[in-house]
Design an enzyme around this catalytic site. Structure first.
Site, mmCIF file in Angstrom:
data_model
loop_
_atom_site.group_PDB
_atom_site.id
_atom_site.type_symbol
_atom_site.label_atom_id
_atom_site.label_comp_id
_atom_site.label_asym_id
_atom_site.label_seq_id
_atom_site.Cartn_x
_atom_site.Cartn_y
_atom_site.Cartn_z
ATOM 1 N N HIS A 43 -2.218 30.378 11.943
ATOM 2 C CA HIS A 43 -2.043 29.549 10.745
ATOM 3 C C HIS A 43 -1.204 30.337 9.741
ATOM 4 C CE1 HIS A 43 -3.949 26.457 7.827
ATOM 5 N NE2 HIS A 43 -2.785 26.860 7.371
ATOM 6 N N GLU A 70 -0.863 26.005 13.162
ATOM 7 C CA GLU A 70 -1.486 25.178 12.136
ATOM 8 C C GLU A 70 -0.809 25.421 10.805
ATOM 9 O OE1 GLU A 70 -5.518 26.529 12.046
ATOM 10 O OE2 GLU A 70 -6.077 25.114 13.595
ATOM 11 N N HIS A 190 -13.179 25.209 12.643
ATOM 12 C CA HIS A 190 -13.508 25.817 11.344
ATOM 13 C C HIS A 190 -14.994 26.167 11.281
ATOM 14 C CE1 HIS A 190 -11.967 27.138 7.418
ATOM 15 N NE2 HIS A 190 -13.243 27.106 7.114
HETATM 16 C C1 DXP Z 1 -7.467 24.926 9.763
HETATM 17 C C2 DXP Z 1 -8.627 25.824 9.844
HETATM 18 O O1 DXP Z 1 -9.741 25.468 9.606
HETATM 19 C C3 DXP Z 1 -8.428 27.196 10.246
HETATM 20 O O2 DXP Z 1 -7.682 27.187 11.385
HETATM 21 C C4 DXP Z 1 -7.642 28.013 9.279
HETATM 22 O O3 DXP Z 1 -6.536 28.513 9.950
HETATM 23 C C5 DXP Z 1 -8.403 29.180 8.817
HETATM 24 O O4 DXP Z 1 -7.530 29.843 7.943
HETATM 25 P P1 DXP Z 1 -7.860 31.334 7.492
HETATM 26 O O5 DXP Z 1 -7.913 32.169 8.753
HETATM 27 O O6 DXP Z 1 -6.711 31.669 6.576
HETATM 28 O O7 DXP Z 1 -9.217 31.272 6.821
HETATM 29 N N1 LIG Z 2 -8.695 25.200 13.325
HETATM 30 C C1 LIG Z 2 -9.789 26.138 13.186
HETATM 31 C C2 LIG Z 2 -9.310 27.513 13.514
HETATM 32 O O1 LIG Z 2 -8.230 27.683 14.058
HETATM 33 C C3 LIG Z 2 -10.153 28.678 13.213
HETATM 34 O O2 LIG Z 2 -11.053 28.439 12.163
HETATM 35 P P1 LIG Z 2 -12.125 29.610 11.917
HETATM 36 O O3 LIG Z 2 -12.875 29.796 13.220
HETATM 37 O O4 LIG Z 2 -11.353 30.850 11.548
HETATM 38 O O5 LIG Z 2 -13.011 29.096 10.818
#
Ligand code: DXP
Ligand SMILES: NCC(=O)COP(=O)(O)O
Length: 238
Positions: A43, A70, A190
């Site tokens: 992300h 993402e 998440h």
């Molecule tokens: C979209 C989502 O819920 C996660 O993939 C996000 O990438 C978490 O981002 P951080 O790792 O910056 O918390």
């Molecule tokens: N889309 C969720 C992700 O890629 C990871 O979320 P998290 O496990 O870091 O909360």
């Protein structure tokens, strides 16, 4: 079968803390795949607090499973994605300085942006997923925009799980059915963890992909990365 996509954002957080290249994000991604990950998720945020745009470019030729990028569909993000040509793009409505993703899309008011972006991503043969709240009533609109999947935002599930797992899972089972009945594939992510993942899979075995990062990387500090990936995959086998 529900695929495990490992989000390596927090590996990049550790690397950036000292300004060098330890841990090597590219090597970790390859190792995650060798340890059983069926996808790598990143992300890249506008401030590059963890995954940098150059990481995405460097990862693109080496990820052999599914590369999932993402992010919010800014001009810079879209240019990066068109360079990287990932298997999947997950669009997230995050403002630039949010601590972490904390909401799904509201389609109303974003129709023209999303329609244009989804068409652009389809032109590079990327599968398009929209990060959505389980309570959203806009899955039909998401389908009409041309998206392939929704990713159910599972923070609420993770928070409620320890209090009442039956109550926690209910809106997600209902959301899965609504999305699936419309022909949308369903991903989830998440705050998923070793605590709550097996029940999610048991109750909604039709989820196509879970993307997990924060808890998995934290667990790896105790159990080791290879063992941790196997522990998460065992949650998806029952
Ligand atoms: C979209 C989502 O819920 C996660 O993939 C996000 O990438 C978490 O981002 P951080 O790792 O910056 O918390
Ligand atoms: N889309 C969720 C992700 O890629 C990871 O979320 P998290 O496990 O870091 O909360």
């Amino acid at each position: 079968m529900t695929k495990l996509s490992v989000n390596i954002n927090k590996v990049a957080t550790l690397r950036n803390a000292r300004g060098g290249n330890i841990p090597n994000v590219i090597k970790v991604a390859t190792d995650c795949e060798n340890f059983g990950a069926e996808g790598i998720t990143v992300h890249p945020r506008p401030d590059e607090r963890h995954i940098r745009y150059q990481d995405v470019r460097d990862l693109s030729p080496v990820v052999t499973t599914e590369f999932n990028i993402e992010g919010y569909p800014s001009k810079d993000f879209l240019e990066l994605v068109k360079e990287a040509k990932p298997a999947q793009v997950t669009l997230v409505p995050d403002p630039p300085h949010v601590l972490t993703s904390n909401a799904g899309w509201t389609v109303k008011g974003n129709e023209s942006l999303l329609e244009e972006v989804i068409a652009e991503l389809k032109s590079i043969n990327a599968r398009v997923s929209l990060f959505m709240d389980a309570h959203s009533t806009e899955f039909e609109a998401v389908k009409k925009l041309g998206a392939d999947r929704v990713e159910l935002y599972t923070e609420e599930y993770a928070t409620q799980y320890p209090k009442d797992k039956i109550q926690a899972i209910a809106p997600f089972k209902e959301a899965f059915k609504r999305a699936n009945d419309l022909g949308l594939g369903v991903n989830a992510g998440h705050d998923l963890s070793l605590e709550n993942l097996a029940f999610l899979h048991q109750e909604i075995p039709g989820i196509l992909e879970v993307s997990i990062g924060h808890a998995l990387i934290a667990d790896a500090l105790y159990y080791g990365l290879e063992n941790t990936i196997q522990m998460y995959k065992r949650c998806l086998m029952k």
